[in-house]
Design a protein around this motif. Structure first.
Motif, PDB file in Angstrom:
ATOM      1  N   VAL A  97      79.689  63.777  50.603  1.00  0.00           N
ATOM      2  CA  VAL A  97      81.202  63.818  50.618  1.00  0.00           C
ATOM      3  C   VAL A  97      81.407  64.918  49.906  1.00  0.00           C
ATOM      4  O   VAL A  97      81.098  65.000  48.947  1.00  0.00           O
ATOM      5  N   ALA A  98      82.471  65.870  50.398  1.00  0.00           N
ATOM      6  CA  ALA A  98      83.060  66.968  49.853  1.00  0.00           C
ATOM      7  C   ALA A  98      81.821  67.954  49.233  1.00  0.00           C
ATOM      8  O   ALA A  98      81.769  68.415  47.915  1.00  0.00           O
ATOM      9  N   GLY A  99      80.784  68.166  49.976  1.00  0.00           N
ATOM     10  CA  GLY A  99      79.581  68.949  49.517  1.00  0.00           C
ATOM     11  C   GLY A  99      78.615  68.031  48.587  1.00  0.00           C
ATOM     12  O   GLY A  99      77.632  68.924  48.253  1.00  0.00           O
ATOM     13  N   GLU A 100      78.888  66.913  48.365  1.00  0.00           N
ATOM     14  CA  GLU A 100      78.073  66.268  47.296  1.00  0.00           C
ATOM     15  C   GLU A 100      77.199  65.240  47.818  1.00  0.00           C
ATOM     16  O   GLU A 100      78.034  64.346  48.809  1.00  0.00           O
ATOM     17  N   CYS A 101      76.071  64.756  47.708  1.00  0.00           N
ATOM     18  CA  CYS A 101      75.308  63.823  48.421  1.00  0.00           C
ATOM     19  C   CYS A 101      75.689  62.708  47.506  1.00  0.00           C
ATOM     20  O   CYS A 101      75.362  62.322  46.256  1.00  0.00           O
ATOM     21  N   VAL A 102      76.153  61.606  48.341  1.00  0.00           N
ATOM     22  CA  VAL A 102      76.424  60.101  47.524  1.00  0.00           C
ATOM     23  C   VAL A 102      75.501  59.139  47.842  1.00  0.00           C
ATOM     24  O   VAL A 102      75.532  57.986  47.426  1.00  0.00           O
ATOM     25  N   GLY A 103      74.577  59.343  48.917  1.00  0.00           N
ATOM     26  CA  GLY A 103      73.632  58.412  49.262  1.00  0.00           C
ATOM     27  C   GLY A 103      72.643  58.962  50.194  1.00  0.00           C
ATOM     28  O   GLY A 103      72.902  59.822  50.883  1.00  0.00           O
ATOM     29  N   ALA A 104      71.334  58.579  49.670  1.00  0.00           N
ATOM     30  CA  ALA A 104      70.245  59.202  50.636  1.00  0.00           C
ATOM     31  C   ALA A 104      68.871  58.014  50.524  1.00  0.00           C
ATOM     32  O   ALA A 104      68.772  57.487  49.582  1.00  0.00           O
ATOM     33  N   ILE A 105      68.208  58.272  51.812  1.00  0.00           N
ATOM     34  CA  ILE A 105      67.087  57.283  51.684  1.00  0.00           C
ATOM     35  C   ILE A 105      66.059  58.114  52.200  1.00  0.00           C
ATOM     36  O   ILE A 105      66.208  59.086  53.014  1.00  0.00           O
ATOM     37  N   ASN A 106      64.798  57.843  52.212  1.00  0.00           N
ATOM     38  CA  ASN A 106      63.652  58.073  52.918  1.00  0.00           C
ATOM     39  C   ASN A 106      63.123  57.406  53.907  1.00  0.00           C
ATOM     40  O   ASN A 106      64.289  56.746  54.603  1.00  0.00           O
ATOM     41  N   GLN A 107      62.186  56.886  54.627  1.00  0.00           N
ATOM     42  CA  GLN A 107      61.965  56.012  55.716  1.00  0.00           C
ATOM     43  C   GLN A 107      62.809  54.796  55.513  1.00  0.00           C
ATOM     44  O   GLN A 107      62.662  54.169  54.436  1.00  0.00           O
ATOM     45  N   GLY A 108      63.386  54.442  56.808  1.00  0.00           N
ATOM     46  CA  GLY A 108      64.146  53.067  56.648  1.00  0.00           C
ATOM     47  C   GLY A 108      65.137  53.147  57.623  1.00  0.00           C
ATOM     48  O   GLY A 108      65.171  53.576  58.760  1.00  0.00           O
ATOM     49  N   LEU A 109      66.502  52.514  57.481  1.00  0.00           N
ATOM     50  CA  LEU A 109      67.399  52.259  58.483  1.00  0.00           C
ATOM     51  C   LEU A 109      68.780  52.931  57.687  1.00  0.00           C
ATOM     52  O   LEU A 109      69.153  52.639  56.785  1.00  0.00           O
ATOM     53  N   LEU A 110      69.329  53.542  58.660  1.00  0.00           N
ATOM     54  CA  LEU A 110      70.774  54.272  58.597  1.00  0.00           C
ATOM     55  C   LEU A 110      71.551  52.805  59.317  1.00  0.00           C
ATOM     56  O   LEU A 110      71.210  52.838  60.576  1.00  0.00           O
ATOM     57  N   ALA A 111      72.496  52.610  58.886  1.00  0.00           N
ATOM     58  CA  ALA A 111      73.440  51.441  59.529  1.00  0.00           C
ATOM     59  C   ALA A 111      74.903  51.886  59.341  1.00  0.00           C
ATOM     60  O   ALA A 111      75.468  51.989  58.200  1.00  0.00           O
ATOM     61  N   LEU A 112      75.515  52.095  60.497  1.00  0.00           N
ATOM     62  CA  LEU A 112      76.830  52.597  60.595  1.00  0.00           C
ATOM     63  C   LEU A 112      77.609  51.309  61.003  1.00  0.00           C
ATOM     64  O   LEU A 112      77.184  50.557  61.902  1.00  0.00           O
ATOM     65  N   VAL A 113      78.479  50.825  59.852  1.00  0.00           N
ATOM     66  CA  VAL A 113      78.921  49.535  59.875  1.00  0.00           C
ATOM     67  C   VAL A 113      80.252  49.473  60.077  1.00  0.00           C
ATOM     68  O   VAL A 113      81.182  50.102  59.628  1.00  0.00           O
ATOM     69  N   GLY A 114      80.874  48.460  61.448  1.00  0.00           N
ATOM     70  CA  GLY A 114      82.146  48.528  61.675  1.00  0.00           C
ATOM     71  C   GLY A 114      82.589  46.876  61.408  1.00  0.00           C
ATOM     72  O   GLY A 114      81.984  46.103  61.656  1.00  0.00           O
ATOM     73  N   VAL A 115      83.908  46.925  60.783  1.00  0.00           N
ATOM     74  CA  VAL A 115      84.221  45.529  60.417  1.00  0.00           C
ATOM     75  C   VAL A 115      85.550  45.054  61.470  1.00  0.00           C
ATOM     76  O   VAL A 115      86.167  45.954  61.656  1.00  0.00           O
ATOM     77  N   GLU A 116      85.496  43.769  61.975  1.00  0.00           N
ATOM     78  CA  GLU A 116      86.501  43.553  62.925  1.00  0.00           C
ATOM     79  C   GLU A 116      87.275  42.342  62.136  1.00  0.00           C
ATOM     80  O   GLU A 116      86.904  41.729  61.257  1.00  0.00           O
ATOM     81  N   PRO A 117      88.715  42.105  62.883  1.00  0.00           N
ATOM     82  CA  PRO A 117      89.402  41.216  62.071  1.00  0.00           C
ATOM     83  C   PRO A 117      88.863  39.784  61.849  1.00  0.00           C
ATOM     84  O   PRO A 117      89.284  39.165  60.942  1.00  0.00           O
ATOM     85  N   GLN A 118      88.203  39.356  62.712  1.00  0.00           N
ATOM     86  CA  GLN A 118      87.576  37.926  62.509  1.00  0.00           C
ATOM     87  C   GLN A 118      86.383  37.921  61.904  1.00  0.00           C
ATOM     88  O   GLN A 118      85.720  36.626  61.532  1.00  0.00           O
ATOM     89  N   ASP A 119      85.816  38.810  61.242  1.00  0.00           N
ATOM     90  CA  ASP A 119      84.915  38.800  60.305  1.00  0.00           C
ATOM     91  C   ASP A 119      84.970  38.110  58.886  1.00  0.00           C
ATOM     92  O   ASP A 119      86.248  38.163  58.376  1.00  0.00           O
ATOM     93  N   THR A 120      83.969  37.513  58.515  1.00  0.00           N
ATOM     94  CA  THR A 120      84.016  36.792  57.247  1.00  0.00           C
ATOM     95  C   THR A 120      82.927  37.075  56.427  1.00  0.00           C
ATOM     96  O   THR A 120      82.015  37.660  56.778  1.00  0.00           O
ATOM     97  N   PRO A 121      83.013  36.468  55.242  1.00  0.00           N
ATOM     98  CA  PRO A 121      81.479  36.442  54.300  1.00  0.00           C
ATOM     99  C   PRO A 121      80.448  35.913  55.107  1.00  0.00           C
ATOM    100  O   PRO A 121      79.258  36.545  54.835  1.00  0.00           O
ATOM    101  N   ALA A 122      80.545  34.991  55.922  1.00  0.00           N
ATOM    102  CA  ALA A 122      79.426  34.679  56.587  1.00  0.00           C
ATOM    103  C   ALA A 122      78.891  35.603  57.581  1.00  0.00           C
ATOM    104  O   ALA A 122      77.949  35.751  57.866  1.00  0.00           O
TER     105      ALA A 122
END
Length: 145
Positions: free
Chosen positions: A15-40
């Motif tokens: 963000v703005a040229g600064e690394c705010v999060g990084a991982i090595n081997q693993g999963l990148l998860a792009l997350v979308g939230v919809e209106p019907q979503d809940t804590p469950a």
């Protein structure tokens, strides 16, 4: 809740040229939230993220989960995943959760993930982010909770 997951050798979010999060081997998860979503929905999606078997075992079969390999989890909010793309040539975002709801549920996902998994990194909600990754495989799945 939706997550587009990619098995990665490494990934990072700037963000703005600064690394705010990084991982090595693993999963990148792009997350979308919809209106019907809940804590469950948050709990169900996290269970899938941590336990979905997309990593190779000793025989080269996808039998290992993120937990099994103790890999990194990079969570990045992406409201565009919730877009309605069925009609026309321009996406509609009326099917995405309002920003306050999206931010609250994404924050809940991050908090729960950090309580259950050792290596969790994130982007910055609502920011203009640049995501870099080396997709391993490539292996990409759309998970829904």
């Amino acid at each position: 809740m939706k997550a587009l997951i990619q098995r990665v050798r490494n990934a990072r979010v700037d963000v703005a040229g600064e690394c705010v999060g990084a991982i090595n081997q693993g999963l990148l998860a792009l997350v979308g939230v919809e209106p019907q979503d809940t804590p469950a929905s948050v709990a169900k999606l996290l269970h899938k993220l941590l336990n979905y078997r997309v990593f190779s075992d000793a025989d080269g079969k996808m039998n290992c989960s993120l937990k099994d390999i103790d890999g990194g989890l990079l969570l990045v909010s992406q409201f565009t995943l919730a877009a309605d793309t069925k009609n026309g040539l321009r996406p509609s975002f009326s099917s995405a959760a309002p920003p306050a709801q999206g931010e609250a549920l994404f924050a809940a996902l991050v908090e729960l993930a950090r309580a259950q998994h050792r290596q969790v990194a994130t982007g910055r909600f609502g920011a203009d982010m640049q995501v870099q990754l080396i997709n391993d495989g490539p292996v990409t799945f759309l998970l829904e909770a």
